[in-house]
Design a protein around this motif. Structure first.
Motif, PDB file in Angstrom:
ATOM      1  N   GLU A  84      61.952  51.294  -0.413  1.00  0.00           N
ATOM      2  CA  GLU A  84      62.158  50.195  -1.362  1.00  0.00           C
ATOM      3  C   GLU A  84      61.334  48.972  -0.979  1.00  0.00           C
ATOM      4  N   ARG A  85      61.319  48.645   0.305  1.00  0.00           N
ATOM      5  CA  ARG A  85      60.539  47.494   0.755  1.00  0.00           C
ATOM      6  C   ARG A  85      59.036  47.763   0.607  1.00  0.00           C
ATOM      7  N   ALA A  86      58.617  48.976   0.910  1.00  0.00           N
ATOM      8  CA  ALA A  86      57.205  49.330   0.737  1.00  0.00           C
ATOM      9  C   ALA A  86      56.795  49.181  -0.720  1.00  0.00           C
ATOM     10  N   GLN A  87      57.646  49.620  -1.626  1.00  0.00           N
ATOM     11  CA  GLN A  87      57.337  49.525  -3.053  1.00  0.00           C
ATOM     12  C   GLN A  87      57.314  48.076  -3.525  1.00  0.00           C
ATOM     13  N   ALA A  88      58.221  47.256  -2.980  1.00  0.00           N
ATOM     14  CA  ALA A  88      58.254  45.841  -3.357  1.00  0.00           C
ATOM     15  C   ALA A  88      56.977  45.133  -2.911  1.00  0.00           C
ATOM     16  N   LEU A  89      56.517  45.413  -1.703  1.00  0.00           N
ATOM     17  CA  LEU A  89      55.273  44.814  -1.227  1.00  0.00           C
ATOM     18  C   LEU A  89      54.080  45.307  -2.038  1.00  0.00           C
ATOM     19  N   ALA A  90      54.097  46.587  -2.391  1.00  0.00           N
ATOM     20  CA  ALA A  90      53.002  47.149  -3.189  1.00  0.00           C
ATOM     21  C   ALA A  90      52.957  46.532  -4.582  1.00  0.00           C
ATOM     22  N   ARG A  91      54.093  46.126  -5.112  1.00  0.00           N
ATOM     23  CA  ARG A  91      54.093  45.454  -6.420  1.00  0.00           C
ATOM     24  C   ARG A  91      53.456  44.067  -6.315  1.00  0.00           C
ATOM     25  N   VAL A  92      53.735  43.368  -5.221  1.00  0.00           N
ATOM     26  CA  VAL A  92      53.157  42.033  -5.034  1.00  0.00           C
ATOM     27  C   VAL A  92      51.676  42.126  -4.686  1.00  0.00           C
ATOM     28  N   TYR A  93      51.323  43.126  -3.877  1.00  0.00           N
ATOM     29  CA  TYR A  93      49.944  43.313  -3.412  1.00  0.00           C
ATOM     30  C   TYR A  93      49.496  44.735  -3.770  1.00  0.00           C
ATOM     31  N   PRO A  94      49.189  44.983  -5.042  1.00  0.00           N
ATOM     32  CA  PRO A  94      48.962  46.368  -5.490  1.00  0.00           C
ATOM     33  C   PRO A  94      47.748  47.050  -4.876  1.00  0.00           C
ATOM     34  N   ASP A  95      46.806  46.297  -4.350  1.00  0.00           N
ATOM     35  CA  ASP A  95      45.614  46.903  -3.758  1.00  0.00           C
ATOM     36  C   ASP A  95      45.695  46.998  -2.237  1.00  0.00           C
ATOM     37  N   ALA A  96      46.861  46.696  -1.665  1.00  0.00           N
ATOM     38  CA  ALA A  96      46.987  46.674  -0.208  1.00  0.00           C
ATOM     39  C   ALA A  96      46.677  48.036   0.397  1.00  0.00           C
ATOM     40  N   LEU A  97      45.931  48.008   1.495  1.00  0.00           N
ATOM     41  CA  LEU A  97      45.614  49.245   2.214  1.00  0.00           C
ATOM     42  C   LEU A  97      46.615  49.514   3.330  1.00  0.00           C
ATOM     43  N   THR A  98      46.779  48.546   4.207  1.00  0.00           N
ATOM     44  CA  THR A  98      47.596  48.771   5.407  1.00  0.00           C
ATOM     45  C   THR A  98      48.424  47.537   5.716  1.00  0.00           C
ATOM     46  N   GLU A  99      49.384  47.727   6.620  1.00  0.00           N
ATOM     47  CA  GLU A  99      50.087  46.586   7.186  1.00  0.00           C
ATOM     48  C   GLU A  99      50.036  46.656   8.705  1.00  0.00           C
ATOM     49  N   GLY A 100      49.993  45.472   9.295  1.00  0.00           N
ATOM     50  CA  GLY A 100      50.050  45.308  10.743  1.00  0.00           C
ATOM     51  C   GLY A 100      50.783  44.009  11.035  1.00  0.00           C
ATOM     52  N   MET A 101      50.747  43.566  12.276  1.00  0.00           N
ATOM     53  CA  MET A 101      51.511  42.380  12.649  1.00  0.00           C
ATOM     54  C   MET A 101      50.667  41.253  13.238  1.00  0.00           C
ATOM     55  N   GLU A 102      49.342  41.432  13.304  1.00  0.00           N
ATOM     56  CA  GLU A 102      48.529  40.430  13.993  1.00  0.00           C
ATOM     57  C   GLU A 102      47.355  39.865  13.194  1.00  0.00           C
ATOM     58  N   GLY A 103      46.903  40.556  12.168  1.00  0.00           N
ATOM     59  CA  GLY A 103      45.641  40.206  11.524  1.00  0.00           C
ATOM     60  C   GLY A 103      45.550  38.765  11.058  1.00  0.00           C
ATOM     61  N   ALA A 104      46.586  38.264  10.360  1.00  0.00           N
ATOM     62  CA  ALA A 104      46.532  36.909   9.838  1.00  0.00           C
ATOM     63  C   ALA A 104      46.515  35.873  10.952  1.00  0.00           C
ATOM     64  N   GLY A 105      47.142  36.193  12.069  1.00  0.00           N
ATOM     65  CA  GLY A 105      47.098  35.270  13.205  1.00  0.00           C
ATOM     66  C   GLY A 105      45.696  35.129  13.757  1.00  0.00           C
ATOM     67  N   VAL A 106      45.004  36.256  13.911  1.00  0.00           N
ATOM     68  CA  VAL A 106      43.613  36.232  14.363  1.00  0.00           C
ATOM     69  C   VAL A 106      42.753  35.477  13.359  1.00  0.00           C
ATOM     70  N   ALA A 107      42.931  35.773  12.071  1.00  0.00           N
ATOM     71  CA  ALA A 107      42.122  35.142  11.029  1.00  0.00           C
ATOM     72  C   ALA A 107      42.352  33.637  10.964  1.00  0.00           C
ATOM     73  N   HIS A 108      43.591  33.212  11.162  1.00  0.00           N
ATOM     74  CA  HIS A 108      43.913  31.779  11.105  1.00  0.00           C
ATOM     75  C   HIS A 108      43.232  31.034  12.250  1.00  0.00           C
ATOM     76  N   ALA A 109      43.356  31.566  13.449  1.00  0.00           N
ATOM     77  CA  ALA A 109      42.714  30.919  14.600  1.00  0.00           C
ATOM     78  C   ALA A 109      41.197  30.915  14.454  1.00  0.00           C
ATOM     79  N   ALA A 110      40.653  32.010  13.954  1.00  0.00           N
ATOM     80  CA  ALA A 110      39.205  32.089  13.758  1.00  0.00           C
ATOM     81  C   ALA A 110      38.738  31.076  12.717  1.00  0.00           C
ATOM     82  N   LEU A 111      39.505  30.933  11.641  1.00  0.00           N
ATOM     83  CA  LEU A 111      39.155  29.957  10.614  1.00  0.00           C
ATOM     84  C   LEU A 111      39.075  28.546  11.191  1.00  0.00           C
TER      85      LEU A 111
END
Length: 208
Positions: free
Chosen positions: A138-165
């Motif tokens: 159910e949670r996977a489907q809910a996230l897919a509705r919000v982000y229909p083109d999503a490929l994967t999920e992880g726990m660190e990517g946005a943190g790396v991207a924020h610091a890099a930005l």
């Protein structure tokens, strides 16, 4: 190109330790990843910061264990507010992850991402960062509705991207798929194959 690679765990780092690049173990989650990335970026002039490791694949991605996903954007997917059945992201709330400009937690990536994905025969699309790993269909489907083109999920990517930005350095996320997003069937996870896919992506990036 001087590449910084951030991974969450020592186990992931062990599979990459012989690569001719800087591999840093951050710990789990976007905050740990952001802090480790910031610290590392202060030590050297890196051209690219890469969040690398294993991840789950969303049902609509077509990815299976052992495949590789290359980020087209990196999304802090659970940053916002729940309003009944609706999820409101930062843009809808009029909030920002930056103190002085609008930014809803959707991070652009390195301009070479699509070309790298093409060379690898891997899809290039949104990779989601979550503080809590998805554990139900159910949670996977809910996230897919919000982000229909999503490929994967992880726990660190946005943190790396924020610091890099903030440091003015491009970012990228590479995720080897270990399992589908949804109910946690650890016996079916293919961590070895996922780490091999992650390594393959880094080797191509580094020109090996």
């Amino acid at each position: 190109m001087n590449v910084l690679v951030i991974v969450a765990t020592a186990g992931e780092a062990a599979r990459l330790a012989d690569l001719p690049t800087c591999v840093v173990v951050s710990g789990v989650g976007p905050v740990a990843a952001a802090l480790a990335t910031q610290q590392a970026l202060l030590t050297s002039d890196f051209d690219l910061a890469v969040s690398a490791g294993i991840g789950g694949a969303y049902p609509g991605s077509g990815l299976v264990p052992g495949d590789l996903a290359v980020s087209g954007v990196i999304v802090q997917a659970d940053l916002g507010a729940q309003d009944g059945a609706a999820f409101l992201d930062l843009a809808a709330l009029g909030l920002s992850v930056l103190p002085d400009s609008p930014h809803a937690g959707v991070f652009s990536v390195w301009e070479g991402a699509a070309d790298l994905a093409g060379r690898l025969g891997a899809p290039c699309g949104p990779t989601l960062t979550l503080n809590t790993v998805t554990g139900t269909a159910e949670r996977a489907q809910a996230l897919a509705r919000v982000y229909p083109d999503a490929l994967t999920e992880g726990m660190e990517g946005a943190g790396v991207a924020h610091a890099a930005l903030l440091a003015g350095v491009p970012a990228l996320e590479l995720r080897g798929v270990s399992n589908p997003v949804g109910p946690r069937d650890r016996a079916a996870w293919r961590i070895g194959e996922a780490l091999a896919a992650t390594r393959r992506g880094l080797e191509e990036l580094l020109g090996l």
